[in-house]
Design a protein around this motif. Structure first.
Motif, PDB file in Angstrom:
ATOM      1  N   HIS A  98       0.822  -1.213   0.000  1.00  0.00           N
ATOM      2  CA  HIS A  98       0.000   0.000   0.000  1.00  0.00           C
ATOM      3  C   HIS A  98       0.857   1.266   0.000  1.00  0.00           C
ATOM      4  O   HIS A  98       1.978   1.268   0.511  1.00  0.00           O
ATOM      5  N   GLN A  99       0.278   2.325  -0.548  1.00  0.00           N
ATOM      6  CA  GLN A  99       0.879   3.660  -0.439  1.00  0.00           C
ATOM      7  C   GLN A  99       0.030   4.418   0.583  1.00  0.00           C
ATOM      8  O   GLN A  99      -1.184   4.534   0.417  1.00  0.00           O
ATOM      9  N   PHE A 100       0.652   4.936   1.644  1.00  0.00           N
ATOM     10  CA  PHE A 100      -0.090   5.581   2.720  1.00  0.00           C
ATOM     11  C   PHE A 100       0.024   7.103   2.655  1.00  0.00           C
ATOM     12  O   PHE A 100       1.066   7.653   2.306  1.00  0.00           O
ATOM     13  N   CYS A 101      -1.076   7.760   3.001  1.00  0.00           N
ATOM     14  CA  CYS A 101      -1.169   9.219   3.057  1.00  0.00           C
ATOM     15  C   CYS A 101      -1.816   9.584   4.390  1.00  0.00           C
ATOM     16  O   CYS A 101      -2.454   8.748   5.018  1.00  0.00           O
ATOM     17  N   LEU A 102      -1.669  10.837   4.789  1.00  0.00           N
ATOM     18  CA  LEU A 102      -2.282  11.304   6.032  1.00  0.00           C
ATOM     19  C   LEU A 102      -3.480  12.185   5.727  1.00  0.00           C
ATOM     20  O   LEU A 102      -3.455  12.975   4.790  1.00  0.00           O
ATOM     21  N   ASP A 107      -6.846  22.743  11.056  1.00  0.00           N
ATOM     22  CA  ASP A 107      -6.340  23.152  12.367  1.00  0.00           C
ATOM     23  C   ASP A 107      -5.081  22.374  12.755  1.00  0.00           C
ATOM     24  O   ASP A 107      -4.172  22.916  13.379  1.00  0.00           O
ATOM     25  N   ASN A 108      -5.017  21.090  12.384  1.00  0.00           N
ATOM     26  CA  ASN A 108      -3.822  20.290  12.685  1.00  0.00           C
ATOM     27  C   ASN A 108      -2.631  20.714  11.838  1.00  0.00           C
ATOM     28  O   ASN A 108      -1.488  20.634  12.282  1.00  0.00           O
ATOM     29  N   LEU A 109      -2.906  21.165  10.626  1.00  0.00           N
ATOM     30  CA  LEU A 109      -1.823  21.589   9.747  1.00  0.00           C
ATOM     31  C   LEU A 109      -1.090  22.802  10.328  1.00  0.00           C
ATOM     32  O   LEU A 109       0.114  22.942  10.176  1.00  0.00           O
ATOM     33  N   LYS A 110      -1.846  23.659  11.022  1.00  0.00           N
ATOM     34  CA  LYS A 110      -1.242  24.851  11.629  1.00  0.00           C
ATOM     35  C   LYS A 110      -0.131  24.490  12.612  1.00  0.00           C
ATOM     36  O   LYS A 110       0.879  25.167  12.691  1.00  0.00           O
ATOM     37  N   GLY A 111      -0.337  23.426  13.375  1.00  0.00           N
ATOM     38  CA  GLY A 111       0.664  23.016  14.362  1.00  0.00           C
ATOM     39  C   GLY A 111       1.569  21.899  13.874  1.00  0.00           C
ATOM     40  O   GLY A 111       2.309  21.310  14.657  1.00  0.00           O
ATOM     41  N   PHE A 112       1.525  21.621  12.579  1.00  0.00           N
ATOM     42  CA  PHE A 112       2.267  20.482  12.024  1.00  0.00           C
ATOM     43  C   PHE A 112       3.776  20.600  12.264  1.00  0.00           C
ATOM     44  O   PHE A 112       4.459  19.602  12.471  1.00  0.00           O
ATOM     45  N   HIS A 113       4.291  21.823  12.290  1.00  0.00           N
ATOM     46  CA  HIS A 113       5.726  22.033  12.506  1.00  0.00           C
ATOM     47  C   HIS A 113       6.182  21.577  13.901  1.00  0.00           C
ATOM     48  O   HIS A 113       7.377  21.445  14.152  1.00  0.00           O
ATOM     49  N   LYS A 116       6.811  15.506  15.741  1.00  0.00           N
ATOM     50  CA  LYS A 116       8.123  14.857  15.685  1.00  0.00           C
ATOM     51  C   LYS A 116       8.425  14.456  14.237  1.00  0.00           C
ATOM     52  O   LYS A 116       7.603  13.809  13.584  1.00  0.00           O
ATOM     53  N   ASN A 117       9.577  14.849  13.751  1.00  0.00           N
ATOM     54  CA  ASN A 117      10.059  14.524  12.393  1.00  0.00           C
ATOM     55  C   ASN A 117       9.081  14.954  11.300  1.00  0.00           C
ATOM     56  O   ASN A 117       8.923  14.263  10.301  1.00  0.00           O
ATOM     57  N   TYR A 118       8.456  16.119  11.478  1.00  0.00           N
ATOM     58  CA  TYR A 118       7.467  16.576  10.493  1.00  0.00           C
ATOM     59  C   TYR A 118       8.082  16.743   9.101  1.00  0.00           C
ATOM     60  O   TYR A 118       7.417  16.508   8.090  1.00  0.00           O
ATOM     61  N   GLU A 119       9.378  17.094   9.039  1.00  0.00           N
ATOM     62  CA  GLU A 119      10.038  17.267   7.735  1.00  0.00           C
ATOM     63  C   GLU A 119      10.056  15.949   6.977  1.00  0.00           C
ATOM     64  O   GLU A 119       9.817  15.905   5.769  1.00  0.00           O
ATOM     65  N   THR A 120      10.336  14.867   7.680  1.00  0.00           N
ATOM     66  CA  THR A 120      10.359  13.531   7.068  1.00  0.00           C
ATOM     67  C   THR A 120       8.965  13.149   6.577  1.00  0.00           C
ATOM     68  O   THR A 120       8.811  12.598   5.485  1.00  0.00           O
ATOM     69  N   ILE A 121       7.962  13.447   7.394  1.00  0.00           N
ATOM     70  CA  ILE A 121       6.582  13.092   7.026  1.00  0.00           C
ATOM     71  C   ILE A 121       6.174  13.821   5.757  1.00  0.00           C
ATOM     72  O   ILE A 121       5.713  13.194   4.793  1.00  0.00           O
ATOM     73  N   ILE A 122       6.351  15.138   5.708  1.00  0.00           N
ATOM     74  CA  ILE A 122       5.864  15.900   4.554  1.00  0.00           C
ATOM     75  C   ILE A 122       6.689  15.617   3.295  1.00  0.00           C
ATOM     76  O   ILE A 122       6.183  15.716   2.181  1.00  0.00           O
ATOM     77  N   LYS A 123       7.927  15.196   3.474  1.00  0.00           N
ATOM     78  CA  LYS A 123       8.767  14.858   2.318  1.00  0.00           C
ATOM     79  C   LYS A 123       8.349  13.531   1.693  1.00  0.00           C
ATOM     80  O   LYS A 123       8.394  13.356   0.479  1.00  0.00           O
ATOM     81  N   ASN A 124       7.915  12.582   2.545  1.00  0.00           N
ATOM     82  CA  ASN A 124       7.671  11.213   2.081  1.00  0.00           C
ATOM     83  C   ASN A 124       6.201  10.809   1.964  1.00  0.00           C
ATOM     84  O   ASN A 124       5.904   9.727   1.454  1.00  0.00           O
ATOM     85  N   TYR A 125       5.300  11.657   2.462  1.00  0.00           N
ATOM     86  CA  TYR A 125       3.875  11.292   2.457  1.00  0.00           C
ATOM     87  C   TYR A 125       3.032  12.457   1.967  1.00  0.00           C
ATOM     88  O   TYR A 125       3.351  13.616   2.236  1.00  0.00           O
ATOM     89  N   GLN A 126       1.950  12.123   1.284  1.00  0.00           N
ATOM     90  CA  GLN A 126       0.992  13.149   0.887  1.00  0.00           C
ATOM     91  C   GLN A 126       0.047  13.409   2.061  1.00  0.00           C
ATOM     92  O   GLN A 126      -0.316  12.488   2.790  1.00  0.00           O
ATOM     93  N   LEU A 127      -0.326  14.670   2.224  1.00  0.00           N
ATOM     94  CA  LEU A 127      -1.268  15.070   3.269  1.00  0.00           C
ATOM     95  C   LEU A 127      -2.543  15.569   2.594  1.00  0.00           C
ATOM     96  O   LEU A 127      -2.474  16.419   1.700  1.00  0.00           O
ATOM     97  N   GLU A 141       2.383  27.721   5.900  1.00  0.00           N
ATOM     98  CA  GLU A 141       3.437  27.550   4.898  1.00  0.00           C
ATOM     99  C   GLU A 141       3.286  26.198   4.200  1.00  0.00           C
ATOM    100  O   GLU A 141       3.676  26.046   3.043  1.00  0.00           O
ATOM    101  N   PHE A 142       2.688  25.239   4.894  1.00  0.00           N
ATOM    102  CA  PHE A 142       2.563  23.883   4.348  1.00  0.00           C
ATOM    103  C   PHE A 142       1.541  23.790   3.220  1.00  0.00           C
ATOM    104  O   PHE A 142       1.608  22.884   2.406  1.00  0.00           O
ATOM    105  N   LEU A 143       0.582  24.719   3.167  1.00  0.00           N
ATOM    106  CA  LEU A 143      -0.446  24.672   2.126  1.00  0.00           C
ATOM    107  C   LEU A 143       0.156  24.756   0.724  1.00  0.00           C
ATOM    108  O   LEU A 143      -0.442  24.278  -0.240  1.00  0.00           O
ATOM    109  N   LYS A 144       1.334  25.348   0.610  1.00  0.00           N
ATOM    110  CA  LYS A 144       1.982  25.499  -0.697  1.00  0.00           C
ATOM    111  C   LYS A 144       2.854  24.296  -1.054  1.00  0.00           C
ATOM    112  O   LYS A 144       3.367  24.202  -2.161  1.00  0.00           O
TER     113      LYS A 144
END
Length: 193
Positions: A98-102, A107-113, A116-127, A141-144
């Protein structure tokens, strides 16, 4: 198969959760949505939080009529406190096909930074980010980011906290829960005290 992971305590799961999950399963490129039931933290004992097994059972009842919606208890077996990045690693090992996405609310995106390891998550997974009603517009900033997809899912203003309080106050909130979920909660006398 592309699977969206919808994390939460789901205490209890309600029609708002199902509407968002079903919308994503039907109107996005996700093949399935899995409700990942977050376990009760040993550090935060909340009287209003049902045991893991009961919240999972209620979620199972809620999704039984929806072939594209599933539940997962994968976090029950992981060391606590658990972090999303660890769950993602574990779930990929268990389901390599499977390919997993979040899936998360704005509201959760606002505090995403702060995750833990948010850089790894956003680099490797679609939100997949669905809208929430709040008093302010979400400028993140993550919306872009190319891995972040804003989804125009219906906005449902129902919370599990409201459901629990209403049951305790003996209000008729059956319309806010799938019928089989209401029957299960009522039969088990959950949230009445």
């Amino acid at each position: 198969m592309k699977v969206g992971l919808f994390f939460g305590t789901f205490n209890p799961i309600h029609i708002g959760h199902l509407i968002i999950a079903n919308y994503l399963a039907e109107f996005s490129d996700l093949d399935q949505v899995w409700f990942v039931i977050t376990p009760m933290s040993p550090f935060k004992q909340k009287n209003s939080l049902l045991d893991n097994i009961h919240r999972l059972a209620i979620a199972n009842v809620a999704v039984e009529a929806y072939p594209k919606l599933k539940t997962s208890d994968i976090e029950f077996k992981l060391p606590q406190p658990n972090y999303t990045v660890n769950t993602l690693i574990h779930i990929e090992e268990k389901y390599p096909e499977h390919q997993f996405c979040l899936i998360m609310g704005e509201d959760n995106l606002k505090g995403f930074h702060k995750w833990k390891n948010y850089e790894t998550i956003i680099k490797n997974y679609q939100l997949y980010v669905y809208p929430r009603i709040s008093g302010e517009t979400t400028e993140s900033e993550f919306l872009k980011h190319p891995n972040v997809h804003s989804v125009k899912a219906p906005i449902i203003q129902i919370s599990s906290t409201f459901i629990r309080k209403s049951i305790k106050d003996k209000k008729d909130i059956r319309a806010m829960l799938p019928e089989n979920v209401w029957n299960y909660i009522d039969e088990m006398n959950f949230y009445k005290n």
